[in-house]
Write an enzyme that holds these catalytic residues in place. Structure first.
Site, PDB file in Angstrom:
ATOM      1  N   TYR A 185       0.840  -1.206   0.000  1.00  0.00           N
ATOM      2  CA  TYR A 185       0.000   0.000   0.000  1.00  0.00           C
ATOM      3  C   TYR A 185       0.875   1.256   0.000  1.00  0.00           C
ATOM      4  CZ  TYR A 185      -3.680  -3.245   1.598  1.00  0.00           C
ATOM      5  OH  TYR A 185      -4.558  -4.291   1.751  1.00  0.00           O
TER       6      TYR A 185
ATOM      7  N   HIS B 119       0.566 -11.558   2.385  1.00  0.00           N
ATOM      8  CA  HIS B 119      -0.501 -10.854   1.655  1.00  0.00           C
ATOM      9  C   HIS B 119      -1.265 -11.771   0.699  1.00  0.00           C
ATOM     10  CE1 HIS B 119      -1.486  -6.492   0.224  1.00  0.00           C
ATOM     11  NE2 HIS B 119      -2.540  -7.262   0.125  1.00  0.00           N
TER      12      HIS B 119
END
Ligand code: NAP
Length: 279
Positions: A53, A109
């Site tokens: 991110y 992730h």
């Protein structure tokens, strides 16, 4: 300030985790810091970020600016696919970037099974936990096969599995898989990024019956399922409304009607973890 209610972790009964957390993608820059600081101000005490991110620094800045004690906020980041074989180093880098001594949780992730490196990543997260760099380790987008492989190899069960979960994709099977193993299911894109979900009869009817916003109804549905939603909002009023859903109780019929919105092809962008590659 009213703070997010908590629940006990099955994998660690001494630990409380907020019922609703705050998603931070794609909040970045000074506006991102302001939005995350606002979320803390309205009472969120769990912040979900990821190396990918590119906003770990913003999360850390917002926590510092908030004046909230480090131990009172749960910070979670995610190891990207390109770092599976260097997961421990990746955690160390996140700590440096965030200027922290420890993370509350780190999750893998995506499994990226075609690369077949997620087991190495898990073994390194186990080491990182033993070294005190992180308190709890988990995964994201793992299927039953991925979960069983890492647990069988290491004897360590992930505390959480963060998966795509919203009324269009209610994930009955994966929620059961997680629950059988004592794993907390975290929901990404919990309100399916807004949109036409909020016009569906099952959502509108429950909103009218309880005097709630459609977003609150959908988040209360997650809570009723036992999942932990991570809604993102840059708007203080929507942040506050979303968090208030933690103490809303829907009726069984309402929960069932919302679950019935599910479709086999309900994923938002066809991200099937067996095939989706994200590095
Ligand atoms: N593990 C993974 O692979 C993965 C993948 C995707 C996402 N995530 C995580 O999950 C978090 C949430 O997912 P997401 O951001 O994709 O989707 P989401 O939380 O379902 O939806 C966010 C969108 O809905 C709007 N919104 C929020 N609350 C609202 C409300 N009460 N009423 C109307 N609109 C509302 C937001 O706009 P405003 O900001 O304008 O309010 C934003 O556009 C991410 O931030 C990230 O932390 C993880």
């Amino acid at each position: 300030m009213s703070v997010a209610p908590t629940r006990t972790l099955s994998t660690d009964p001494g630990t409380e985790v907020p019922v609703i957390g705050f998603g931070t993608y794609p909040l970045r820059g000074s506006e991102g810091v302001a939005a995350i600081a606002s979320a803390l101000e309205v009472g969120y005490r769990f912040v979900d970020t990821a190396v990918n991110y590119r906003n770990e620094r913003e999360v850390a800045e917002a926590v510092k600016a908030s004046g909230i004690a480090r131990e009172d906020v749960w910070l979670q980041t995610k190891v990207p696919g390109r770092d599976h074989t260097g997961a421990r180093r990746c955690v160390e880098t996140s700590l440096q970037v965030m200027d922290l001594d420890y993370l509350d949780s780190v999750v893998i992730h995506w499994p990226n099974p075609s690369r077949d490196e997620y087991l190495t990543a898990w073994e390194q997260l186990v080491e990182a936990r033993e070294a005190g760099l992180v308190r709890h380790i988990g995964v994201s987008n793992f299927t039953a096969a991925h979960l069983d492989r890492v647990v069988e190899a290491t004897g360590v069960t992930p505390f959480a599995n963060q998966i795509e979960l919203h009324p269009y994709f209610p994930q009955e099977q994966m929620r059961a898989v997680d629950a059988e193993r004592g794993i907390l299911t975290q929901s990404w894109s919990p309100i399916a990024r807004g949109g036409d979900l909020f016009e569906k009869q099952a959502v509108v009817a429950a909103a009218e019956a309880h005097d709630l916003t459609p977003g609150q109804v959908v988040l209360a549905w997650h809570v009723a399922l036992g999942a932990m939603p991570l809604p993102k909002s840059a708007d203080a009023q929507r942040q506050r409304d979303n968090l208030a859903a933690a103490s809303v109780q829907l009726g069984e019929d309402e929960v069932a009607a919302i679950t019935a919105l599910g479709r086999a092809d309900g994923r938002l962008f066809d991200a099937d973890p067996d095939h989706h590659e994200e590095l």
